[in-house]
Motif scaffolding. Structure first.
Motif, short mmCIF file in Angstrom:
data_model
loop_
_atom_site.label_atom_id
_atom_site.label_comp_id
_atom_site.label_asym_id
_atom_site.label_seq_id
_atom_site.Cartn_x
_atom_site.Cartn_y
_atom_site.Cartn_z
N UNK A 139 30.80 31.91 51.72
CA UNK A 139 30.64 33.27 50.78
C UNK A 139 31.81 33.59 50.34
N UNK A 140 31.67 33.88 48.82
CA UNK A 140 32.79 34.23 47.98
C UNK A 140 32.56 35.51 47.30
N UNK A 141 33.52 36.48 47.67
CA UNK A 141 33.05 37.90 46.77
C UNK A 141 33.78 37.68 45.19
N UNK A 142 32.64 38.05 44.45
CA UNK A 142 32.94 37.96 43.13
C UNK A 142 33.19 39.49 42.54
N UNK A 143 34.18 39.56 41.75
CA UNK A 143 34.77 40.91 41.53
C UNK A 143 33.97 41.10 40.07
N UNK A 144 33.69 42.37 39.83
CA UNK A 144 32.99 42.68 38.53
C UNK A 144 33.96 42.99 37.75
#
Length: 144
Positions: A139-144
């Protein structure tokens, strides 16, 4: 070949997920959890659909290669949570595991040996192998 699948859910009903696969769109609905409404398949319905479709396709591919008279392959699947062992820790909810039961029906003028071989082949479809193997999910958190 890698395929990208995009899933999103929004308020006011965050229990309905919209799935985009190429040009195709699907819905997964778990609103029945809170609202008692069943308007679409659940995530487990899709897992069982993937397993079942892979199974019947694998059986037909094998039967065609062997030139066996398999006319129809049908799989009825059910999912439940069962205890992993002899229920020694029945009070512990983590002692349960997911179990999918496959009921296989083969139609055609097949010998008993062919039916038994197809039963074995039914567990060799790629989706079943994936489900039974250790799957690593990163899981990778993608920043907007």
């Amino acid at each position: 070949m890698s395929r990208t699948v995009t899933i999103s859910a929004e308020q006011p009903n965050g229990f309905v997920a919209n799935i985009q696969m190429g040009d195709q769109q699907f819905v997964i609905d778990e609103s029945g959890i809170t609202q008692g409404i069943d308007t679409g398949p659940t995530p487990y319905d899709y897992i069982m659909s993937a397993l079942g479709s892979c199974t019947v396709i694998t059986l037909h591919m094998y039967a065609q290669r062997k030139q066996w008279p398999l006319q129809r392959a049908e799989v009825v699947l059910s999912h439940e949570r069962v205890y992993a062992a002899d229920c020694e820790h029945c009070d512990d909810k983590s002692a349960k595991i997911s179990q999918i039961t496959k009921k296989l029906k083969l139609t055609g003028d097949l010998t008993q040996e062919q039916r038994l071989r197809l039963e074995i082949i039914s567990s060799k479809c790629p989706v079943q192998k994936t489900l039974q193997a250790c799957i690593v999910i990163q899981t990778e958190l993608v920043h907007e």
